[in-house]
Design an enzyme around this catalytic site. Structure first.
Site, PDB file in Angstrom:
ATOM      1  N   ARG A 142       0.649  -1.372   0.139  1.00 37.34           N
ATOM      2  CA  ARG A 142       0.139   0.082   0.369  1.00 37.34           C
ATOM      3  C   ARG A 142       1.242   1.833   0.002  1.00 37.34           C
ATOM      4  O   ARG A 142       0.373   1.944  -1.074  1.00 37.34           O
ATOM      5  CB  ARG A 142      -1.095   0.013   0.977  1.00 37.34           C
ATOM      6  CG  ARG A 142      -1.873   1.078   1.402  1.00 37.34           C
ATOM      7  CD  ARG A 142      -3.272   0.985   2.740  1.00 37.34           C
ATOM      8  NE  ARG A 142      -2.461   1.148   2.904  1.00 37.34           N
ATOM      9  CZ  ARG A 142      -2.836   0.470   4.908  1.00 37.34           C
ATOM     10  NH1 ARG A 142      -4.266   0.577   4.792  1.00 37.34           N
ATOM     11  NH2 ARG A 142      -2.794   1.296   5.074  1.00 37.34           N
ATOM     12  N   LYS A 169      -2.748   7.254   1.796  1.00 39.37           N
ATOM     13  CA  LYS A 169      -2.133   7.333   3.417  1.00 39.37           C
ATOM     14  C   LYS A 169      -1.051   8.811   3.305  1.00 39.37           C
ATOM     15  O   LYS A 169      -0.003   7.967   2.706  1.00 39.37           O
ATOM     16  CB  LYS A 169      -1.797   6.121   4.025  1.00 39.37           C
ATOM     17  CG  LYS A 169      -2.575   5.971   5.095  1.00 39.37           C
ATOM     18  CD  LYS A 169      -2.506   4.714   5.762  1.00 39.37           C
ATOM     19  CE  LYS A 169      -2.288   4.456   6.597  1.00 39.37           C
ATOM     20  NZ  LYS A 169      -3.477   5.133   7.551  1.00 39.37           N
ATOM     21  N   GLU A 192     -16.269   6.117   5.940  1.00 34.12           N
ATOM     22  CA  GLU A 192     -15.230   5.547   6.654  1.00 34.12           C
ATOM     23  C   GLU A 192     -15.408   6.692   7.764  1.00 34.12           C
ATOM     24  O   GLU A 192     -16.225   7.121   8.017  1.00 34.12           O
ATOM     25  CB  GLU A 192     -14.051   5.121   6.012  1.00 34.12           C
ATOM     26  CG  GLU A 192     -13.376   6.661   5.823  1.00 34.12           C
ATOM     27  CD  GLU A 192     -11.599   5.973   5.165  1.00 34.12           C
ATOM     28  OE1 GLU A 192     -11.322   4.781   5.691  1.00 34.12           O
ATOM     29  OE2 GLU A 192     -11.698   7.060   5.035  1.00 34.12           O
TER      30      GLU A 192
HETATM   31  N1  PXG Z   1      -9.297   4.551   6.789  1.00 32.86           N
HETATM   32  C1  PXG Z   1      -8.356   5.455   6.939  1.00 32.86           C
HETATM   33  C2  PXG Z   1      -8.222   7.073   7.205  1.00 32.86           C
HETATM   34  C3  PXG Z   1      -7.570   5.179   8.022  1.00 32.86           C
HETATM   35  O1  PXG Z   1      -5.909   6.114   8.188  1.00 32.86           O
HETATM   36  C4  PXG Z   1      -8.075   2.831   8.253  1.00 32.86           C
HETATM   37  C5  PXG Z   1      -9.119   3.698   7.695  1.00 32.86           C
HETATM   38  C6  PXG Z   1      -7.630   1.383   8.259  1.00 32.86           C
HETATM   39  O2  PXG Z   1      -6.601   0.757   7.646  1.00 32.86           O
HETATM   40  P1  PXG Z   1      -5.855  -0.423   8.357  1.00 32.86           P
HETATM   41  O3  PXG Z   1      -4.857  -0.957   7.250  1.00 32.86           O
HETATM   42  O4  PXG Z   1      -5.032  -0.086   9.448  1.00 32.86           O
HETATM   43  O5  PXG Z   1      -7.000  -1.106   7.887  1.00 32.86           O
HETATM   44  C7  PXG Z   1      -7.292   3.414   8.349  1.00 32.86           C
HETATM   45  C8  PXG Z   1      -5.120   3.406   9.360  1.00 32.86           C
HETATM   46  C9  PXG Z   1      -3.031   7.108  14.489  1.00 32.86           C
HETATM   47  C10 PXG Z   1      -3.128   5.430  12.893  1.00 32.86           C
HETATM   48  O6  PXG Z   1      -2.405   6.756  14.805  1.00 32.86           O
HETATM   49  C11 PXG Z   1      -4.613   5.283  11.498  1.00 32.86           C
HETATM   50  C12 PXG Z   1      -4.775   4.530  11.166  1.00 32.86           C
HETATM   51  C13 PXG Z   1      -3.838   3.000  11.438  1.00 32.86           C
HETATM   52  C14 PXG Z   1      -3.134   2.535  12.685  1.00 32.86           C
HETATM   53  C15 PXG Z   1      -3.137   4.024  13.983  1.00 32.86           C
HETATM   54  O7  PXG Z   1      -4.350   7.215  14.497  1.00 32.86           O
HETATM   55  N2  PXG Z   1      -5.082   4.212  10.076  1.00 32.86           N
END
Ligand code: PXG
Length: 289
Positions: free
Chosen positions: A50, A149, A182
């Site tokens: 990703r 991201k 989301e």
């Molecule tokens: N949507 C968004 C906008 C994200 O930033 C997810 C969904 C979930 O994706 P994953 O691949 O993690 O299943 C994310 C991921 C934090 C933090 O520091 C945020 C995420 C992951 C880890 C830590 O707030 N977001």
């Protein structure tokens, strides 16, 4: 704590980036949040895939290979003796001059921080969390595509601030068409009549790694999974609702915009998926030691 920056390790207090790094000046860069469980890095390949997709989308040439980044992440965990924790991997556009032009940045920087994370209190995992819908919508695909991201998370941060103002920890973000996209850092799932639903990526959801794992687990358990456009009405009338993310893992949602979801308690399918997810995290991943 030892932090990896461009092939070298620095103590926390010496781990610094330039004020001319465009990651700082413009949020020009990308990141991943990854977890280590039980001495293994969970879904590492998927996270690095990703990262490279995000890089492609913003025309950022990552200066090291996929395999080298995987090794940098695992080595940083090992150097910090991290068996369970959170890894923040970022690639900035690098040091440039004032002015947007990324061509002035000679070399992107790769940074790996291996630490701990606790996103939500335990009580919310046991009893479910309340969330709200916020006014800030998800970015348009033809603006900063929500699949990227990027280091510019202001869209999500504004939504998070609005959630906090409303007295909750997480929020549903709609897209410009009014469909559920989301949450600010988590994907969202609904269960209705034994079937599972989550917004499609085209609605502005991030291609969540946890989202993918949970969809696979549900299908293996014989649950039908689909990705239709969803509205707030669908959320309010779901039997169960939960969020997924690397930091949050799976967390039940029991109230949305003042509406009680299902019985008001974490539902049976959510609970069973939480169990399967925890079991999987303990046995799979890239070994650190
Ligand atoms: N949507 C968004 C906008 C994200 O930033 C997810 C969904 C979930 O994706 P994953 O691949 O993690 O299943 C994310 C991921 C934090 C933090 O520091 C945020 C995420 C992951 C880890 C830590 O707030 N977001």
């Amino acid at each position: 704590m030892k932090i990896y920056i461009d092939g070298k390790y620095y103590d926390e207090k010496n781990a610094k980036v330039s004020v001319f790094d465009h990651g700082l000046l413009y949020g020009d860069g990308i990141f991943e949040g990854i977890r280590a469980y039980n001495g293994r890095v969970f879904k590492l390949k998927e996270h690095i895939d990703r990262l490279f997709y995000s890089a492609k989308a913003i025309l950022l040439e990552i200066p090291i290979s996929h395999a080298e980044i995987m090794k940098a992440v695992v080595d940083t965990c090992r150097k910090n003796k991290l068996r369970d924790g959170y890894i923040r991997l970022l690639v900035t556009r690098g040091i440039g001059t004032l002015g947007l032009n990324p061509n002035r940045c000679k070399r992107p920087s790769v940074i790996v921080i291996a630490d701990k994370i606790q996103l939500y209190p335990k009580e919310m995992y046991d009893n479910g969390m309340a969330i709200v819908t916020v006014p800030t919508t998800r970015n348009l695909h033809n603006a900063v595509n929500p699949a990227i991201k990027s280091l510019n998370y202001l869209n999500n941060i504004l939504a998070k601030i609005e959630a906090n103002i409303a007295g909750v920890e997480e929020a549903i973000m709609l897209n410009a068409d009014g469909y559920v996209a989301e949450c600010t850092g988590d994907n969202i799932f609904l269960l209705k009549g034994g079937k599972m639903y989550t917004p499609p990526l085209s609605a502005g959801a991030l291609y969540g790694i946890t989202r993918g794992v949970v969809m696979d687990m549900a299908r293996e358990a014989g649950i039908e999974v689909s990705e239709p456009n969803l509205t707030r009405y669908d959320v309010f009338n779901a039997d169960e609702c939960f969020l997924t993310g690397t930091g949050a893992e799976l967390i039940p949602v029991t109230k949305v915009d003042g509406r009680v979801i299902g019985t008001g308690k974490p539902g049976p399918i959510t609970k069973s998926l939480v169990k399967s997810y925890h079991a999987l995290t303990q046995i799979s991943g890239e070994p650190i030691f």
